[in-house]
Write an enzyme that holds these catalytic residues in place. Structure first.
Site, short mmCIF file in Angstrom:
data_model
loop_
_atom_site.label_atom_id
_atom_site.label_comp_id
_atom_site.label_asym_id
_atom_site.label_seq_id
_atom_site.Cartn_x
_atom_site.Cartn_y
_atom_site.Cartn_z
N TYR A 194 56.28 4.28 117.52
CA TYR A 194 57.71 4.37 117.79
C TYR A 194 58.44 3.61 116.68
O TYR A 194 58.04 2.50 116.33
CB TYR A 194 58.06 3.74 119.15
N GLU A 225 66.08 7.39 115.68
CA GLU A 225 64.79 7.13 116.28
C GLU A 225 63.77 8.17 115.82
O GLU A 225 64.10 9.36 115.74
CB GLU A 225 64.95 7.28 117.79
#
Ligand code: GDP
Ligand code: MN
Length: 381
Positions: free
Chosen positions: A101, A189
């Site tokens: 992530y 993201e």
């Protein structure tokens, strides 16, 4: 403003971040053609302005072009968390060894961007953030200097990124941070950031949310703006200059002043109901503004009752009343209206509303209770 994954990935690619090759398709046949052109296997991914597509069945791995066609057929038209899928992105599948992530957002407590990196990437990152917050490494770059090389590498060490990918991931983090700043993003993201079986690093997903207030200086990104089904009211309200936020309840709310509208939301909640929206008509709203506000709230099919809460200062009760009457003159709304009118010219306003098909209450709490009661009653539509 939210971008679709395929649009955000183009922005990332422009900054030198590796992405899989992909094509947008709006029909199953196009998806099949894309799969053939790209080479198999492919992933077929719903393009909607909402997360959690994987868990909702909106991301599927296809081994053949016929399978890609079938998945596209399943996914197109699907409802994902309230958003209808109008297009899919067909992408060459990655050979995934690990999912990381990587994201940048604003840390409001520290008043600067925060970069987050974790090796527990993928669909369960939200849970991980709650259950194992220490598994997410965080860094707060100096806004003037940006994310420096040493700081990006420190993040990789802190997150336990495999040694072989440390440099590559640090570089992606620096590039992502640059995109965050250059695109006036509120959030950016990559989740997952794939480490592939051959050791290469590639963006598996991309999320980019641009600050609406900066769109005037982001003409390329502004072109990506797309008003999806369910977002029309929000757009119409913004175009009229209202502060409007769509919520998921059934009591439509109109008030003057952000503080009063917030209190009204609380009053509805306290009365056991749920608000359908936040709408602040601002100070000194005239008849036409009130009329437009009421029309926007009534256009929301979820609304079962509208609560209008006005505490007049520079806003005049008679102008509010005239705005409401202008809506009623066109047609009687299919849902009940409840109004609480106080302050400047409230008496004149209430007089104008006498005989009109609406319920008037003297206090906010009484009005909220009545609105909640009417919203839960049998629909008049
Ligand atoms: P989201 O659920 O909306 O965040 O959609 P994502 O694009 O993140 O995809 C969800 C999940 O699908 C990822 O976490 C991966 O596990 C899986 N996935 C997506 N693309 C690929 C791919 O190219 N190859 C493989 N093996 N899995 C993928
Ligand atoms: Mn994702």
């Amino acid at each position: 403003m939210k971008l679709h994954e395929f649009q955000a990935k183009q922005v990332l690619a422009g900054a030198g971040i590796a992405i899989p090759e992909g094509r947008v398709a709006t029909t199953p046949a196009e998806a099949e053609g894309a799969a053939t052109a790209l080479g198999l296997p492919v992933v077929v991914k719903a393009q909607v302005h909402v997360g959690g597509r994987g868990k909702a069945g909106g991301v599927k791995l296809a081994k053949t072009a016929a399978e890609a066609r079938r998945y596209a057929d399943d996914i197109l038209g699907m409802d994902i968390n309230g958003f209808t899928v109008g297009k899919v992105y067909v992408e060459r599948a990655a050979k995934v060894a690990q999912e990381l992530y990587l994201g940048v957002t604003i840390d409001r407590d520290r008043r600067r961007p925060v970069v987050m990196l974790s090796t527990v990437g993928g669909m369960d990152i939200e849970e991980a953030a709650v259950t194992d917050p220490e598994k997410i490494a965080r860094g707060w770059p100096d806004p003037l200097l940006g994310l420096q090389g040493f700081a990006a590498r420190a993040l990789c060490f802190a997150a336990n990124v495999p040694a072989a990918q440390r440099e590559a991931v640090a570089t992606v983090a620096q590039r992502l941070y640059r995109v965050f700043v250059a695109s006036d993003a509120m959030t950016i993201e990559i989740n997952p950031l794939f480490i592939q079986e051959d050791g290469s690093v590639v963006a598996g997903d991309a999320k980019l949310e641009v600050d609406d207030n900066a769109l005037f200086r982001q003409p390329d990104l502004a072109k990506c703006k797309e008003i999806g089904p369910g977002e029309e009211q929000e757009e119409a309200a913004k175009a009229l200059g209202f502060s409007y936020v769509q919520l998921d309840g059934d009591v439509g709310i109109i008030g003057n002043g952000a503080g009063l509208v917030m209190s009204t939301l609380d009053a509805v909640q306290n009365a056991g109901g749920t608000a359908a929206n936040f709408l602040d008509v601002g100070g000194g709203a005239k008849e036409a503004v009130v009329k437009a506000a009421l029309e926007i709230v009534l256009a929301n099919p979820r609304v079962k009752c509208v609560l209008i809460n006005i505490f007049g200062g520079i806003t005049r009760g008679d102008e509010v009343a005239k705005g409401i009457l202008a809506v009623l003159a066109k047609s009687t709304p299919s849902v009940p209206l409840v109004i609480r009118l106080a302050g400047t010219e409230a008496v004149a306003g209430r007089k104008l509303l006498e005989g009109a098909p609406l319920v008037s209450r003297a206090t906010m709490d009484d009005a909220a209770a009545e609105a909640v009661r009417l919203a839960s009653g049998p629909s008049r539509a």
